[in-house]
Design a protein around this motif. Structure first.
Motif, PDB file in Angstrom:
ATOM      1  N   SER A  60       0.882  -1.371   0.075  1.00  0.00           N
ATOM      2  CA  SER A  60       0.002  -0.017  -0.034  1.00  0.00           C
ATOM      3  C   SER A  60       0.865   1.154   0.025  1.00  0.00           C
ATOM      4  O   SER A  60       0.357   2.229   0.351  1.00  0.00           O
ATOM      5  N   VAL A  61       2.116   1.211  -0.585  1.00  0.00           N
ATOM      6  CA  VAL A  61       2.754   2.651  -0.416  1.00  0.00           C
ATOM      7  C   VAL A  61       2.562   3.283  -1.626  1.00  0.00           C
ATOM      8  O   VAL A  61       3.413   3.139  -2.674  1.00  0.00           O
ATOM      9  N   GLU A  62       1.482   3.949  -1.656  1.00  0.00           N
ATOM     10  CA  GLU A  62       1.086   4.903  -2.892  1.00  0.00           C
ATOM     11  C   GLU A  62       1.237   6.231  -2.423  1.00  0.00           C
ATOM     12  O   GLU A  62       0.727   6.792  -1.358  1.00  0.00           O
ATOM     13  N   GLY A  63       1.346   7.213  -3.475  1.00  0.00           N
ATOM     14  CA  GLY A  63       1.585   8.579  -3.424  1.00  0.00           C
ATOM     15  C   GLY A  63       1.636   9.086  -4.814  1.00  0.00           C
ATOM     16  O   GLY A  63       1.680   8.513  -5.581  1.00  0.00           O
ATOM     17  N   PRO A  64       1.685  10.546  -4.799  1.00  0.00           N
ATOM     18  CA  PRO A  64       1.640  11.398  -5.909  1.00  0.00           C
ATOM     19  C   PRO A  64       2.767  10.732  -6.860  1.00  0.00           C
ATOM     20  O   PRO A  64       3.951  10.457  -6.303  1.00  0.00           O
ATOM     21  N   LYS A  65       2.858  10.821  -8.163  1.00  0.00           N
ATOM     22  CA  LYS A  65       3.816  10.560  -8.927  1.00  0.00           C
ATOM     23  C   LYS A  65       4.949  11.381  -8.661  1.00  0.00           C
ATOM     24  O   LYS A  65       4.889  12.523  -8.430  1.00  0.00           O
ATOM     25  N   ASN A 107      -3.125  -0.734 -15.014  1.00  0.00           N
ATOM     26  CA  ASN A 107      -2.507  -0.219 -16.171  1.00  0.00           C
ATOM     27  C   ASN A 107      -1.396   0.557 -16.000  1.00  0.00           C
ATOM     28  O   ASN A 107      -1.382   1.372 -15.009  1.00  0.00           O
ATOM     29  N   THR A 108      -0.050   0.461 -16.560  1.00  0.00           N
ATOM     30  CA  THR A 108       1.049   0.582 -16.143  1.00  0.00           C
ATOM     31  C   THR A 108       1.807   1.812 -17.228  1.00  0.00           C
ATOM     32  O   THR A 108       1.617   1.465 -18.332  1.00  0.00           O
ATOM     33  N   THR A 109       2.160   2.941 -16.917  1.00  0.00           N
ATOM     34  CA  THR A 109       3.042   3.811 -17.918  1.00  0.00           C
ATOM     35  C   THR A 109       4.524   3.250 -17.772  1.00  0.00           C
ATOM     36  O   THR A 109       5.038   2.529 -18.726  1.00  0.00           O
ATOM     37  N   THR A 110       5.067   3.400 -16.549  1.00  0.00           N
ATOM     38  CA  THR A 110       6.401   2.854 -16.573  1.00  0.00           C
ATOM     39  C   THR A 110       6.901   2.593 -15.234  1.00  0.00           C
ATOM     40  O   THR A 110       5.994   2.685 -14.270  1.00  0.00           O
ATOM     41  N   THR A 158      -4.194   6.982 -12.990  1.00  0.00           N
ATOM     42  CA  THR A 158      -4.346   7.833 -11.976  1.00  0.00           C
ATOM     43  C   THR A 158      -3.179   8.679 -11.883  1.00  0.00           C
ATOM     44  O   THR A 158      -2.110   8.747 -12.886  1.00  0.00           O
ATOM     45  N   ALA A 159      -3.069   9.661 -10.769  1.00  0.00           N
ATOM     46  CA  ALA A 159      -2.106  10.607 -10.843  1.00  0.00           C
ATOM     47  C   ALA A 159      -0.988  10.011  -9.683  1.00  0.00           C
ATOM     48  O   ALA A 159       0.162  10.746  -9.377  1.00  0.00           O
ATOM     49  N   ASN A 160      -1.246   8.610  -9.363  1.00  0.00           N
ATOM     50  CA  ASN A 160      -0.397   8.114  -8.336  1.00  0.00           C
ATOM     51  C   ASN A 160       0.789   6.949  -8.737  1.00  0.00           C
ATOM     52  O   ASN A 160       0.530   6.472  -9.980  1.00  0.00           O
TER      53      ASN A 160
END
Length: 171
Positions: A60-65, A107-110, A158-160
């Protein structure tokens, strides 16, 4: 009057599960982390290092990019940012496989890997949805000795992003 109450209770007991199953599911609160070599949150979950809430939520270690912290800017997981906590250091070669364990696929960018603020690897998924595990071969180049790797999973829709730090000794 009593039989009407019994009938109403019976109808409610039969209908409630049907309604619950037919409602759309909410978004998952679990996502992903580096399981091998063991990231800091994997070490917390395994009990290798004494930690707080992250022990129960390594994914769960999620935050803004764009962040550069092991905690992803999440104060609940601030112990991940403490370099003096006694993290186990994994010996690795100059090229090392990193395995993500994903509990909810996005879905993943990088996927990005940093050492000392410098990007050492990036893998572009072009918006694709990954499987339950993702593995990358990361080349450390001329880096040697003890290093802290910041791994970042950038979600496409998302922005995360998801964050993981891995302590390694490049031999």
């Amino acid at each position: 009057m009593r039989s009407k109450k019994k009938i109403a209770a019976l109808v409610g007991a039969v209908i409630a599960p049907v309604i619950a199953v037919s409602l759309p599911a909410g978004s998952a609160s679990a996502h992903g982390y580096i399981s091998n070599p063991p990231s800091r949150q994997a070490q917390c979950a395994a009990g290798t290092v004494d930690c707080g809430d992250i022990t129960y939520e390594p994914q769960s270690v999620e935050g803004p990019k764009g962040l550069t912290s092991c905690s992803g800017g999440n104060s609940r997981f601030s112990e991940l940012d403490d370099d003096s906590k006694g993290w186990a250091v994994t010996p690795v070669n100059s090229s090392q496989e990193f395995k993500w364990t994903l509990t909810a696929q996005h879905n993943t960018t990088t996927w990005q890997y940093f050492v000392g603020g410098q990007k050492i690897a990036e893998f572009d998924d072009g918006g694709a949805k990954p499987g339950a595990t993702v593995t990358h071969q990361v080349d450390f180049g001329s880096l040697k000795g003890k290093q802290k790797v910041l791994a970042v999973w950038n979600v496409a829709d998302t922005a995360n992003a998801f964050y993981a730090c891995i302590d390694v000794n490049v031999g």
